[in-house]
Write an enzyme that holds these catalytic residues in place. Structure first.
Site, PDB file in Angstrom:
ATOM      1  N   LEU A   1      -4.060  -2.191   5.128  1.00  0.00           N
ATOM      2  CA  LEU A   1      -4.450  -2.269   3.729  1.00  0.00           C
ATOM      3  C   LEU A   1      -3.258  -1.836   2.893  1.00  0.00           C
ATOM      4  CD1 LEU A   1      -7.984  -0.558   3.853  1.00  0.00           C
ATOM      5  CD2 LEU A   1      -7.480  -3.010   3.888  1.00  0.00           C
ATOM      6  N   ASP A   2      -3.103  -2.417   1.707  1.00  0.00           N
ATOM      7  CA  ASP A   2      -2.046  -1.978   0.800  1.00  0.00           C
ATOM      8  C   ASP A   2      -2.193  -0.489   0.518  1.00  0.00           C
ATOM      9  OD1 ASP A   2      -1.140  -4.575   0.619  1.00  0.00           O
ATOM     10  OD2 ASP A   2      -2.149  -4.985  -1.291  1.00  0.00           O
ATOM     11  N   ARG A   3      -1.098   0.137   0.174  1.00  0.00           N
ATOM     12  CA  ARG A   3      -1.101   1.575  -0.109  1.00  0.00           C
ATOM     13  C   ARG A   3      -2.231   1.953  -1.072  1.00  0.00           C
ATOM     14  NH1 ARG A   3       3.753   3.573  -3.653  1.00  0.00           N
ATOM     15  NH2 ARG A   3       2.555   2.279  -5.114  1.00  0.00           N
TER      16      ARG A   3
END
Length: 343
Positions: free
Chosen positions: A149-151
């Protein structure tokens, strides 16, 4: 490679190109000469930061071709740790056994180490929590990571703890669940509201021409074009007006493919970028002026894209049992939703 008369001083090194180096890209040549302490991406960053000079002049283009007998000086920072170390970072664990671990990742937590984020990542936390069970899985810097998942995206993630689990889970994610039971559902708070209650976005994605760290919709025939499909359903509409005229909406997105930034780019493509998205929602920042002052302040200061991985389902790689996990919408997004619900 560098010539035989390369030399080094405190914090710098000079490298002279020999006949075999002529014609090579500067970043490639330097990365080979300075391996393994410095990766090619790290060398590229140093070049762009002005750390490399030729005859006293800064060279800022990584693609520059090296010529024979040229002597380059590079200012060398302390080499970064090549292997991540365990760190005592709290994890919200939804499930764990000998084969895998499922967590609810908070927004702001980077998944794996990389330039600028060598510590404080999910991988560092997993190494501390799982110990040696993660060794050798998926490469030193990404132990057990089969998807990410993106940050600034929160929600459910699964991580492998055995080689067998890693291979099967990685295959399931690579196949995007077409031949199995993989299911991924996200909720996103977006600007505006689609006219239709549900729909499918089927347009290819590739690297952005203006920033290679970002993605954009590209022609299908482009060399880097990747098939990307997102199915969306409108869950809530916020604000007065007919369907399609509201100020914002809560949308569920289900992935048929799993490209980088897919939901963020696809929703922006149909005119409904995510609230708080610093990369794909900039053109919609002025819409905050249409909101009541208190809600406008909350939206203006929201520090991330309003995206949450709500659901993840998959077949357990060891037992074959269908696993189903959900994570509630986190407090920061819930506070925004409550504000929009009062419009």
């Amino acid at each position: 490679m560098s010539g035989p008369d390369s030399e080094a001083g405190a914090g710098w090194k000079e490298l002279r190109a020999d006949e075999g180096s002529a014609g090579k890209r500067l970043d490639q040549w330097l990365a080979t000469a300075l391996a393994p302490e410095f990766s090619r991406s790290r060398i590229q960053a140093l070049i762009r930061e002005g750390a490399v000079t030729l005859d006293g002049r800064v060279v800022s283009e990584p693609k520059r071709k090296v010529s024979m007998d040229e002597t380059y000086r590079i200012i060398l920072p302390e080499p970064e740790t090549p292997e991540p170390q365990g760190e005592d970072i709290p994890l919200e664990i939804l499930y764990e056994d000998d084969a895998l671990i499922v967590i609810n990742k908070p927004a702001g937590l980077v998944v794996h180490p990389g330039p600028g984020n060598w510590t404080g990542t999910l991988v560092n936390a997993l190494i501390h929590h799982c110990g040696e069970s993660l060794s050798g899985i998926g490469g030193v810097r990404r132990p057990g990571i089969v998807h990410r998942l993106d940050r600034d995206t929160s929600g459910v993630m699964v991580v492998a703890k055995s080689d067998h689990a890693h291979r099967l889970l990685a295959a399931a994610f690579a196949d995007h669940g077409r031949d199995g039971d993989l299911e991924r559902a996200y909720v996103a708070l977006v600007w505006g509201a689609p006219h239709r209650a549900s729909g499918t976005i089927d347009v290819p994605l590739g690297r952005s021409s203006s920033d290679r760290t970002l993605r954009s919709v590209v022609p299908a025939g482009r060399s880097d074009a990747r098939h990307a499909v997102t199915h969306f359903t409108v869950l809530e509409r916020y604000g007065p007006g007919n369907p399609g005229e509201q100020i914002a909406s809560l949308v569920e997105c289900r992935l048929e493919t799993g490209r980088t930034h897919q939901i963020r780019v696809h929703m922006a493509h149909i005119g409904h970028p995510l609230l708080g998205d610093p990369d794909y929602g900039r053109a919609f920042r002025t819409k905050v002026n249409r909101l009541p002052p208190e809600l406008a302040q909350k939206v203006a200061t929201f520090p991330r894209q309003a995206l949450h991985a709500r659901l993840l389902a998959f077949r357990h790689p060891e037992t074959g049992r269908l696993m189903h996990f959900e994570a509630p919408i986190p407090d920061d997004m819930r506070e925004l939703l409550d504000g929009f619900a009062s419009l």
